[in-house]
Design a protein around this motif. Structure first.
Motif, PDB file in Angstrom:
ATOM      1  N   THR A  13       0.831  -1.206   0.000  1.00  0.00           N
ATOM      2  CA  THR A  13       0.000   0.000   0.000  1.00  0.00           C
ATOM      3  C   THR A  13       0.867   1.258   0.000  1.00  0.00           C
ATOM      4  OG1 THR A  13      -1.681  -1.197   1.249  1.00  0.00           O
ATOM      5  CG2 THR A  13      -1.868   1.201   1.185  1.00  0.00           C
ATOM      6  N   GLY A  14       1.934   1.238   0.768  1.00  0.00           N
ATOM      7  CA  GLY A  14       2.856   2.374   0.787  1.00  0.00           C
ATOM      8  C   GLY A  14       3.498   2.606  -0.569  1.00  0.00           C
ATOM      9  N   PHE A  15       3.855   1.525  -1.255  1.00  0.00           N
ATOM     10  CA  PHE A  15       4.437   1.654  -2.587  1.00  0.00           C
ATOM     11  C   PHE A  15       3.435   2.238  -3.567  1.00  0.00           C
ATOM     12  CE2 PHE A  15       5.403  -0.148  -6.801  1.00  0.00           C
ATOM     13  CZ  PHE A  15       6.628   0.455  -6.998  1.00  0.00           C
ATOM     14  N   VAL A  16       2.194   1.799  -3.485  1.00  0.00           N
ATOM     15  CA  VAL A  16       1.146   2.333  -4.365  1.00  0.00           C
ATOM     16  C   VAL A  16       0.926   3.815  -4.075  1.00  0.00           C
ATOM     17  CG1 VAL A  16      -1.319   2.216  -4.896  1.00  0.00           C
ATOM     18  CG2 VAL A  16       0.019   0.117  -4.719  1.00  0.00           C
ATOM     19  N   VAL A  17       0.918   4.187  -2.805  1.00  0.00           N
ATOM     20  CA  VAL A  17       0.765   5.597  -2.441  1.00  0.00           C
ATOM     21  C   VAL A  17       1.926   6.413  -3.004  1.00  0.00           C
ATOM     22  CG1 VAL A  17       0.825   7.210  -0.481  1.00  0.00           C
ATOM     23  CG2 VAL A  17      -0.645   5.197  -0.408  1.00  0.00           C
ATOM     24  N   LEU A  18       3.148   5.896  -2.900  1.00  0.00           N
ATOM     25  CA  LEU A  18       4.318   6.598  -3.425  1.00  0.00           C
ATOM     26  C   LEU A  18       4.219   6.788  -4.936  1.00  0.00           C
ATOM     27  CD1 LEU A  18       7.135   7.826  -2.999  1.00  0.00           C
ATOM     28  CD2 LEU A  18       8.062   5.531  -3.363  1.00  0.00           C
ATOM     29  N   VAL A  19       3.837   5.759  -5.658  1.00  0.00           N
ATOM     30  CA  VAL A  19       3.722   5.857  -7.115  1.00  0.00           C
ATOM     31  C   VAL A  19       2.653   6.886  -7.499  1.00  0.00           C
ATOM     32  CG1 VAL A  19       3.040   4.585  -9.181  1.00  0.00           C
ATOM     33  CG2 VAL A  19       4.618   3.551  -7.562  1.00  0.00           C
ATOM     34  N   ILE A  20       1.529   6.859  -6.799  1.00  0.00           N
ATOM     35  CA  ILE A  20       0.462   7.827  -7.095  1.00  0.00           C
ATOM     36  C   ILE A  20       0.945   9.253  -6.810  1.00  0.00           C
ATOM     37  CG2 ILE A  20      -1.810   8.643  -6.345  1.00  0.00           C
ATOM     38  CD1 ILE A  20      -2.560   5.667  -5.970  1.00  0.00           C
ATOM     39  N   LEU A  21       1.617   9.443  -5.683  1.00  0.00           N
ATOM     40  CA  LEU A  21       2.128  10.771  -5.365  1.00  0.00           C
ATOM     41  C   LEU A  21       3.158  11.241  -6.382  1.00  0.00           C
ATOM     42  CD1 LEU A  21       2.539  10.532  -1.485  1.00  0.00           C
ATOM     43  CD2 LEU A  21       0.888  11.918  -2.735  1.00  0.00           C
ATOM     44  N   LEU A  22       4.040  10.340  -6.818  1.00  0.00           N
ATOM     45  CA  LEU A  22       5.047  10.706  -7.810  1.00  0.00           C
ATOM     46  C   LEU A  22       4.424  11.035  -9.153  1.00  0.00           C
ATOM     47  CD1 LEU A  22       7.921   8.189  -7.026  1.00  0.00           C
ATOM     48  CD2 LEU A  22       7.883  10.641  -6.588  1.00  0.00           C
ATOM     49  N   ALA A  23       3.274  10.457  -9.448  1.00  0.00           N
ATOM     50  CA  ALA A  23       2.610  10.729 -10.720  1.00  0.00           C
ATOM     51  C   ALA A  23       1.769  11.994 -10.672  1.00  0.00           C
ATOM     52  CB  ALA A  23       1.739   9.540 -11.103  1.00  0.00           C
ATOM     53  N   VAL A  24       1.132  12.261  -9.534  1.00  0.00           N
ATOM     54  CA  VAL A  24       0.162  13.355  -9.467  1.00  0.00           C
ATOM     55  C   VAL A  24       0.789  14.676  -9.016  1.00  0.00           C
ATOM     56  CG1 VAL A  24      -1.925  14.137  -8.284  1.00  0.00           C
ATOM     57  CG2 VAL A  24      -1.754  11.791  -9.108  1.00  0.00           C
ATOM     58  N   LEU A  25       1.656  14.647  -8.033  1.00  0.00           N
ATOM     59  CA  LEU A  25       2.180  15.900  -7.483  1.00  0.00           C
ATOM     60  C   LEU A  25       2.929  16.763  -8.507  1.00  0.00           C
ATOM     61  CD1 LEU A  25       3.288  15.047  -3.847  1.00  0.00           C
ATOM     62  CD2 LEU A  25       1.403  16.467  -4.590  1.00  0.00           C
ATOM     63  N   PRO A  26       3.745  16.201  -9.408  1.00  0.00           N
ATOM     64  CA  PRO A  26       4.406  17.078 -10.397  1.00  0.00           C
ATOM     65  C   PRO A  26       3.424  17.772 -11.343  1.00  0.00           C
ATOM     66  CG  PRO A  26       5.591  15.028 -10.235  1.00  0.00           C
ATOM     67  CD  PRO A  26       4.331  14.859  -9.447  1.00  0.00           C
ATOM     68  N   LEU A  27       2.212  17.256 -11.468  1.00  0.00           N
ATOM     69  CA  LEU A  27       1.208  17.930 -12.286  1.00  0.00           C
ATOM     70  C   LEU A  27       0.652  19.165 -11.588  1.00  0.00           C
ATOM     71  CD1 LEU A  27      -0.773  14.810 -13.536  1.00  0.00           C
ATOM     72  CD2 LEU A  27       0.987  16.091 -14.770  1.00  0.00           C
ATOM     73  N   VAL A  28       0.700  19.158 -10.257  1.00  0.00           N
ATOM     74  CA  VAL A  28       0.115  20.239  -9.467  1.00  0.00           C
ATOM     75  C   VAL A  28       1.138  21.326  -9.165  1.00  0.00           C
ATOM     76  CG1 VAL A  28      -1.079  20.784  -7.320  1.00  0.00           C
ATOM     77  CG2 VAL A  28      -1.527  18.617  -8.476  1.00  0.00           C
ATOM     78  N   ILE A  29       2.348  20.912  -8.751  1.00  0.00           N
ATOM     79  CA  ILE A  29       3.408  21.874  -8.434  1.00  0.00           C
ATOM     80  C   ILE A  29       4.659  21.505  -9.217  1.00  0.00           C
ATOM     81  CG2 ILE A  29       2.524  22.459  -6.149  1.00  0.00           C
ATOM     82  CD1 ILE A  29       4.408  20.521  -4.911  1.00  0.00           C
ATOM     83  N   SER A  30       5.689  22.344  -9.165  1.00  0.00           N
ATOM     84  CA  SER A  30       6.907  22.072  -9.935  1.00  0.00           C
ATOM     85  C   SER A  30       7.568  20.783  -9.468  1.00  0.00           C
ATOM     86  CB  SER A  30       7.874  23.245  -9.823  1.00  0.00           C
ATOM     87  OG  SER A  30       8.281  23.409  -8.487  1.00  0.00           O
ATOM     88  N   ALA A  31       8.351  20.194 -10.353  1.00  0.00           N
ATOM     89  CA  ALA A  31       8.851  18.838 -10.157  1.00  0.00           C
ATOM     90  C   ALA A  31       9.744  18.684  -8.920  1.00  0.00           C
ATOM     91  CB  ALA A  31       9.609  18.377 -11.390  1.00  0.00           C
ATOM     92  N   GLY A  32      10.664  19.610  -8.693  1.00  0.00           N
ATOM     93  CA  GLY A  32      11.602  19.461  -7.574  1.00  0.00           C
ATOM     94  C   GLY A  32      10.923  19.304  -6.230  1.00  0.00           C
ATOM     95  N   PRO A  33      10.136  20.297  -5.810  1.00  0.00           N
ATOM     96  CA  PRO A  33       9.448  20.172  -4.524  1.00  0.00           C
ATOM     97  C   PRO A  33       8.422  19.035  -4.501  1.00  0.00           C
ATOM     98  CG  PRO A  33       9.467  22.462  -5.239  1.00  0.00           C
ATOM     99  CD  PRO A  33       9.994  21.643  -6.368  1.00  0.00           C
ATOM    100  N   ALA A  34       7.839  18.717  -5.643  1.00  0.00           N
ATOM    101  CA  ALA A  34       6.828  17.656  -5.684  1.00  0.00           C
ATOM    102  C   ALA A  34       7.438  16.317  -5.303  1.00  0.00           C
ATOM    103  CB  ALA A  34       6.201  17.579  -7.071  1.00  0.00           C
TER     104      ALA A  34
END
Length: 58
Positions: A13-34
């Motif tokens: 579950t943690g791995f799935v959460v990490l993959v989702i965060l890595l896919a979605v957060l760069p779409l919302v904010i810039s890549a470095g901080p995401a």
């Protein structure tokens, strides 16, 4: 539930959460901080899950 099975489920579950965060957060904010935020949230997720498992086992 068996503690080993619970650990595996939390890890998956943690791995799935990490993959989702890595896919979605760069779409919302810039890549470095995401990526940094994704890693921090992943660590917090695993820490919280581990704490909850330890509370239920003892």
């Amino acid at each position: 539930m068996d503690a080993r099975l619970l650990d595996v489920l939390i890890g998956v579950t943690g791995f799935v959460v990490l993959v989702i965060l890595l896919a979605v957060l760069p779409l919302v904010i810039s890549a470095g901080p995401a990526y940094l935020i994704a890693i921090i949230l992943f660590i917090l997720f695993l820490s919280g899950a581990g704490y909850m498992v330890n509370e239920k086992i003892t």
